[in-house]
Design an enzyme around this catalytic site. Sequence first.
Site, PDB file in Angstrom:
ATOM      1  N   ARG A  66     -37.655   2.976 -42.018  1.00  0.00           N
ATOM      2  CA  ARG A  66     -36.260   2.675 -41.627  1.00  0.00           C
ATOM      3  C   ARG A  66     -35.848   3.674 -40.530  1.00  0.00           C
ATOM      4  NH1 ARG A  66     -32.002   1.228 -46.042  1.00  0.00           N
ATOM      5  NH2 ARG A  66     -31.219   0.077 -44.236  1.00  0.00           N
ATOM      6  N   GLN A 111     -23.819  -3.851 -50.796  1.00  0.00           N
ATOM      7  CA  GLN A 111     -23.959  -2.561 -51.493  1.00  0.00           C
ATOM      8  C   GLN A 111     -22.655  -2.170 -52.196  1.00  0.00           C
ATOM      9  OE1 GLN A 111     -25.017  -3.141 -48.380  1.00  0.00           O
ATOM     10  NE2 GLN A 111     -26.787  -1.910 -47.840  1.00  0.00           N
ATOM     11  N   ASP A 171     -25.412   7.762 -42.113  1.00  0.00           N
ATOM     12  CA  ASP A 171     -26.882   7.733 -41.985  1.00  0.00           C
ATOM     13  C   ASP A 171     -27.376   8.708 -40.934  1.00  0.00           C
ATOM     14  OD1 ASP A 171     -26.257   5.030 -43.294  1.00  0.00           O
ATOM     15  OD2 ASP A 171     -28.405   5.372 -43.541  1.00  0.00           O
TER      16      ASP A 171
HETATM   17  O1  MRU Z   1     -28.778   0.188 -45.627  1.00  0.00           O
HETATM   18  P1  MRU Z   1     -28.400   1.230 -46.654  1.00  0.00           P
HETATM   19  O2  MRU Z   1     -27.943   0.660 -47.939  1.00  0.00           O
HETATM   20  O3  MRU Z   1     -29.482   2.264 -46.813  1.00  0.00           O
HETATM   21  O4  MRU Z   1     -27.155   1.967 -45.980  1.00  0.00           O
HETATM   22  C1  MRU Z   1     -26.528   2.988 -46.686  1.00  0.00           C
HETATM   23  C2  MRU Z   1     -25.341   3.533 -46.004  1.00  0.00           C
HETATM   24  O5  MRU Z   1     -24.939   3.076 -44.962  1.00  0.00           O
HETATM   25  C3  MRU Z   1     -24.697   4.721 -46.644  1.00  0.00           C
HETATM   26  O6  MRU Z   1     -23.334   4.746 -46.390  1.00  0.00           O
HETATM   27  C4  MRU Z   1     -25.330   6.002 -46.079  1.00  0.00           C
HETATM   28  O7  MRU Z   1     -26.717   5.941 -46.120  1.00  0.00           O
HETATM   29  C5  MRU Z   1     -24.869   7.210 -46.797  1.00  0.00           C
HETATM   30  S1  MRU Z   1     -25.487   7.261 -48.417  1.00  0.00           S
HETATM   31  C6  MRU Z   1     -24.979   8.668 -49.181  1.00  0.00           C
END
Ligand code: MRU
Length: 350
Positions: free
Chosen positions: A88, A195, A236
Site C-alpha cells: 500500500r 470503515q 496516513d
Molecule cells: O484504507 P485504510 O482503511 O487503511 O485507511 C485508513 C485511514 O485513512 C485512517 O484514517 C488512517 O490510516 C489513520 S489510522 C489511525
Amino acid sequence: MIQTLEWTDSGVRFIDQTKLPTEESYVNCTTYQQVAEVIRDMIVRGAPAIGVSAAMGVALGVKNSKATTAGELKQEFDKICDVIGKTRPTAVNLFWAIRRMQDKFETLRVRPLPQIKQALIDEAKHMHAEDIAINQAMGRHGATLMPSSGGVLTHCNAGALATCGYGTALGVIRAAIEQGKNIHVYADETRPFLQGSRLTAWELNKDGIPTTVISDNMAGAMMRQGKIVAIVVGADRIAANGDVANKIGTYSVAVLAKEHAIPFYVAAPISTVDLETPDGSKIPIEQRNPKEVTHIAGKQMVPDGVQIENPAFDVTPAKYVTAIVTERGIARAPYTESLAQLSAAEAVTI
Ligand code: MRU
C-alpha cells in the site's frame, strides 16, 4: 482491548476487518507473503497497524528463512522488505516500519543467525507495545482539545482497529471520555469501504461510547444544525508543511468544518509525519479496485460500462487543520516549524 494483530508462536494473527461488524474471525499468517496479502486486501488496515504488520511480516520472513550465511539472509531480507513495501503506497508508516527493521538488521549483521532472527522478532513485538503507549500519550494530549460535551465527528476508522490498540483519533476521544467529558461520536460511514459504519461503530459500540452513524453526505447538515462541535481524524501521511493525506472524504469534511467554524483536528503518531515529503502534492495516492465503488456487499450498484474513480485517500491542505496531535505534543501552524520541532523531540518509549 481488541487484538487487531498479534505475534504468536504459530504465526501473525489478525482480526479479519473485512468481515466486521457481523463476524469476528481471525486470519493466521505463517509466511511473509501472506502478511503482504493481508495488508493489500485490507484484512488489516489503518496506517499504524499497517506499519506494525509490516514489521511482523519482515520478522516472520526472517524467522522462516533457510539461509545458512549472513549474506544469504541479507538477500532474502531485502526481497521480503521489497514485497511488503509494495502493498500500500500512501501510509508512510509502512515504509517507516520497514526502514526501522532494516536499521535493526544492519546493527545485527555480525551476529549468529539465530540471534539475528530473535532480535528482529523482538523488535517487531516491541513496536506493537510501543504503538499502544504512543496512542495513549496522544490521547492525553488530544483530550485537552476536546469539548466538555457535544458531538465529535470522525471519518474512516482511526481507532483500536487501525492501530495495535486504543487508536489515534478514537484514542483522543477515549481519553476525553475517561477524563469525564460527555462526548457523542458522529461516525461518517466512509464510502466506499465503510470503515466508519463497519469498524468505528463496531469498536465504539463495544466500549459503550455513544455513537451515531451518518452517511458521508449528511456531515454538512449535521454541522449546520450544531450537532457537531469538533472533528478529529487520523492520517496516513503528513507532509512537512502540515498537509494531511487521509481517507477519501476527509478533505470535504475539513472544508465544511471551516465554513461552520468547527475545529478540525488530526491525531497521528510522529511515524506518520514525513518530513522528506515537502507538501501534499508529492504524497502518492493509492488507487483501488473500481469494484469497491461499483459493488456494495457483493451487489452491483452501477451499470456496466461507466468509468469509475477510486482514490483511497485525499489531501487536506494545512490551512484547514486547526492542530495536529502527536504523542510528543500538539503542533499548530506554521507546521513546517512545529512538526520539525516535534520530530526532533524526545520519543515516547516503553
Ligand atoms: O484504507 P485504510 O482503511 O487503511 O485507511 C485508513 C485511514 O485513512 C485512517 O484514517 C488512517 O490510516 C489513520 S489510522 C489511525
